[in-house]
Design a protein around this motif. Structure first.
Motif, PDB file in Angstrom:
ATOM      1  N   UNK A  14      -7.097 -38.943 -26.954  1.00 47.13           N
ATOM      2  CA  UNK A  14      -7.508 -38.189 -28.141  1.00 47.13           C
ATOM      3  C   UNK A  14      -7.134 -36.727 -27.980  1.00 47.13           C
ATOM      4  N   UNK A  15      -6.370 -36.209 -28.921  1.00 43.66           N
ATOM      5  CA  UNK A  15      -6.044 -34.784 -28.896  1.00 43.66           C
ATOM      6  C   UNK A  15      -7.320 -33.951 -28.943  1.00 43.66           C
ATOM      7  N   UNK A  16      -8.195 -34.256 -29.898  1.00 46.93           N
ATOM      8  CA  UNK A  16      -9.383 -33.419 -30.112  1.00 46.93           C
ATOM      9  C   UNK A  16     -10.400 -33.533 -28.979  1.00 46.93           C
ATOM     10  N   UNK A  17     -10.639 -34.751 -28.468  1.00 43.75           N
ATOM     11  CA  UNK A  17     -11.583 -34.881 -27.354  1.00 43.75           C
ATOM     12  C   UNK A  17     -11.043 -34.198 -26.104  1.00 43.75           C
ATOM     13  N   UNK A  18      -9.718 -34.275 -25.895  1.00 47.23           N
ATOM     14  CA  UNK A  18      -9.134 -33.636 -24.710  1.00 47.23           C
ATOM     15  C   UNK A  18      -9.217 -32.117 -24.789  1.00 47.23           C
ATOM     16  N   UNK A  19      -9.327 -31.578 -26.010  1.00 46.31           N
ATOM     17  CA  UNK A  19      -9.455 -30.131 -26.212  1.00 46.31           C
ATOM     18  C   UNK A  19     -10.912 -29.688 -26.291  1.00 46.31           C
ATOM     19  N   UNK A  20     -11.850 -30.653 -26.207  1.00 47.72           N
ATOM     20  CA  UNK A  20     -13.269 -30.326 -26.290  1.00 47.72           C
ATOM     21  C   UNK A  20     -13.763 -30.092 -27.700  1.00 47.72           C
ATOM     22  N   UNK A  42     -18.845 -51.794  -9.620  1.00 46.42           N
ATOM     23  CA  UNK A  42     -17.538 -51.169  -9.836  1.00 46.42           C
ATOM     24  C   UNK A  42     -17.673 -49.658  -9.901  1.00 46.42           C
ATOM     25  N   UNK A  43     -16.571 -49.007  -9.546  1.00 48.78           N
ATOM     26  CA  UNK A  43     -16.459 -47.569  -9.674  1.00 48.78           C
ATOM     27  C   UNK A  43     -15.459 -47.293 -10.791  1.00 48.78           C
ATOM     28  N   UNK A  44     -15.607 -46.145 -11.430  1.00 46.26           N
ATOM     29  CA  UNK A  44     -14.780 -45.828 -12.590  1.00 46.26           C
ATOM     30  C   UNK A  44     -13.856 -44.650 -12.297  1.00 46.26           C
ATOM     31  N   UNK A  45     -12.581 -44.831 -12.619  1.00 45.37           N
ATOM     32  CA  UNK A  45     -11.635 -43.719 -12.715  1.00 45.37           C
ATOM     33  C   UNK A  45     -11.623 -43.361 -14.194  1.00 45.37           C
ATOM     34  N   UNK A  46     -11.851 -42.093 -14.521  1.00 43.07           N
ATOM     35  CA  UNK A  46     -12.089 -41.717 -15.916  1.00 43.07           C
ATOM     36  C   UNK A  46     -11.230 -40.533 -16.307  1.00 43.07           C
ATOM     37  N   UNK A  47     -10.699 -40.591 -17.515  1.00 42.88           N
ATOM     38  CA  UNK A  47      -9.899 -39.462 -17.992  1.00 42.88           C
ATOM     39  C   UNK A  47      -9.914 -39.384 -19.511  1.00 42.88           C
ATOM     40  N   UNK A  48      -9.747 -38.173 -19.993  1.00 40.44           N
ATOM     41  CA  UNK A  48      -9.514 -37.921 -21.415  1.00 40.44           C
ATOM     42  C   UNK A  48      -8.154 -37.236 -21.477  1.00 40.44           C
ATOM     43  N   UNK A  49      -7.217 -37.841 -22.196  1.00 37.53           N
ATOM     44  CA  UNK A  49      -5.869 -37.274 -22.295  1.00 37.53           C
ATOM     45  C   UNK A  49      -5.472 -37.126 -23.762  1.00 37.53           C
ATOM     46  N   UNK A  50      -4.612 -36.163 -24.062  1.00 34.97           N
ATOM     47  CA  UNK A  50      -4.139 -36.012 -25.441  1.00 34.97           C
ATOM     48  C   UNK A  50      -3.173 -37.137 -25.822  1.00 34.97           C
ATOM     49  N   UNK A  51      -2.910 -37.225 -27.116  1.00 37.90           N
ATOM     50  CA  UNK A  51      -1.954 -38.204 -27.637  1.00 37.90           C
ATOM     51  C   UNK A  51      -0.542 -37.761 -27.264  1.00 37.90           C
ATOM     52  N   UNK A  52      -0.197 -37.952 -26.012  1.00 33.19           N
ATOM     53  CA  UNK A  52       1.096 -37.535 -25.480  1.00 33.19           C
ATOM     54  C   UNK A  52       1.581 -38.657 -24.562  1.00 33.19           C
ATOM     55  N   UNK A  53       2.685 -39.275 -24.925  1.00 34.12           N
ATOM     56  CA  UNK A  53       3.154 -40.461 -24.213  1.00 34.12           C
ATOM     57  C   UNK A  53       3.342 -40.216 -22.719  1.00 34.12           C
ATOM     58  N   UNK A  54       3.941 -39.103 -22.339  1.00 33.98           N
ATOM     59  CA  UNK A  54       4.176 -38.820 -20.917  1.00 33.98           C
ATOM     60  C   UNK A  54       2.860 -38.680 -20.151  1.00 33.98           C
ATOM     61  N   UNK A  83       1.346 -39.654 -34.086  1.00 32.94           N
ATOM     62  CA  UNK A  83       0.779 -39.192 -32.810  1.00 32.94           C
ATOM     63  C   UNK A  83       0.222 -40.355 -31.982  1.00 32.94           C
ATOM     64  N   UNK A  84       0.015 -41.517 -32.589  1.00 33.59           N
ATOM     65  CA  UNK A  84      -0.551 -42.667 -31.882  1.00 33.59           C
ATOM     66  C   UNK A  84       0.522 -43.356 -31.042  1.00 33.59           C
ATOM     67  N   UNK A  85       0.524 -43.066 -29.733  1.00 33.37           N
ATOM     68  CA  UNK A  85       1.582 -43.564 -28.851  1.00 33.37           C
ATOM     69  C   UNK A  85       1.045 -44.341 -27.644  1.00 33.37           C
ATOM     70  N   UNK A  86      -0.234 -44.709 -27.680  1.00 36.90           N
ATOM     71  CA  UNK A  86      -0.798 -45.439 -26.538  1.00 36.90           C
ATOM     72  C   UNK A  86      -0.080 -46.761 -26.278  1.00 36.90           C
ATOM     73  N   UNK A  87       0.229 -47.577 -27.302  1.00 37.09           N
ATOM     74  CA  UNK A  87       0.937 -48.832 -27.018  1.00 37.09           C
ATOM     75  C   UNK A  87       2.317 -48.598 -26.388  1.00 37.09           C
ATOM     76  N   UNK A  88       3.028 -47.569 -26.842  1.00 39.23           N
ATOM     77  CA  UNK A  88       4.343 -47.283 -26.270  1.00 39.23           C
ATOM     78  C   UNK A  88       4.225 -46.880 -24.797  1.00 39.23           C
ATOM     79  N   UNK A  89       3.221 -46.070 -24.487  1.00 37.67           N
ATOM     80  CA  UNK A  89       3.005 -45.661 -23.100  1.00 37.67           C
ATOM     81  C   UNK A  89       2.642 -46.873 -22.241  1.00 37.67           C
ATOM     82  N   UNK A  90       1.810 -47.747 -22.779  1.00 36.16           N
ATOM     83  CA  UNK A  90       1.400 -48.954 -22.051  1.00 36.16           C
ATOM     84  C   UNK A  90       2.603 -49.849 -21.783  1.00 36.16           C
ATOM     85  N   UNK A  91       3.394 -50.100 -22.811  1.00 36.35           N
ATOM     86  CA  UNK A  91       4.578 -50.953 -22.640  1.00 36.35           C
ATOM     87  C   UNK A  91       5.544 -50.366 -21.619  1.00 36.35           C
ATOM     88  N   UNK A  92       5.651 -49.040 -21.584  1.00 39.32           N
ATOM     89  CA  UNK A  92       6.585 -48.385 -20.666  1.00 39.32           C
ATOM     90  C   UNK A  92       6.186 -48.554 -19.198  1.00 39.32           C
TER      91      UNK A  92
END
Length: 179
Positions: A14-20, A42-54, A83-92
């Motif tokens: 999420x662009x907005x969540x990643x920017x607070x 289980x332990x969690x690895x957690x992140x908030x990232x912007x809508x950026x494929x890389x 801006x929705x590129x999560x599936x492309x990043x996943x496939x890559x």
């Protein structure tokens, strides 16, 4: 991490969540669902990232390859917006795609909203890690994850990830007899 503890990655895209700009409720709701449904510690690895494929690709690789996650769930970035590129990043980053996950999630969502056909959720494997894309709204996350979760522990077994046992009172996983 102890030998009997699994590691699960949760990434809110999420662009907005990643920017607070707003609170990360999608990612937090995912963690709560997993705590409710899993009996395995289980332990969690957690992140908030912007809508950026890389950036999404880098975080998926880190969680799978370095953190040793057996499961990674992403929230958001699965619609038709440019801006929705999560599936492309996943496939890559995946070795194999599992289109049945997206098909079932869209079918489950159609019971609630006609716009489910716009969703591009997908899933795939990266070595011994299963990656599942979920929508960005907590209600839809529950509906979608509930539809596919019974198959997730067995899929992770098949690819050599950590064994996940569910809390049978609230979520029953499918494993073939003797599995």
């Amino acid at each position: 991490m102890s030998k009997n503890t699994a590691r699960i990655g949760v990434i809110n895209v999420s662009d907005r969540a990643s920017q607070g700009v707003y609170e990360d409720t999608p990612g937090k709701s995912c963690v709560e669902l997993l705590k409710e449904w899993l009996a395995t510690p289980f332990e969690v690895s957690y992140a908030i990232v912007p809508d950026d494929q890389a950036k999404i690709k880098a975080k998926l690789k880190q969680f799978a390859d370095e953190d040793g996650c057996s499961l990674i769930v992403t929230t958001g970035g699965t619609g038709p917006d440019p801006r929705d590129v999560t599936p492309e990043a996943t496939e890559a980053v995946c070795d194999r795609m599992l289109p049945g996950f997206g098909e079932l999630m869209r079918a489950a969502s159609l019971k609630y909203v006609p716009t489910a056909i716009l969703s591009r959720q997908t899933a795939g494997t990266r070595e011994s890690c299963l990656i599942v894309n979920l929508p960005g709204k907590p209600k839809a996350i529950r509906e979608n994850l509930e539809a596919v979760f019974p198959a997730i522990p067995y899929c992770i077994d098949l690819i050599g990830g950590a064994r996940l046992e569910t809390n049978e009172a609230v979520m029953q996983a499918f494993r073939p007899k003797g599995g």
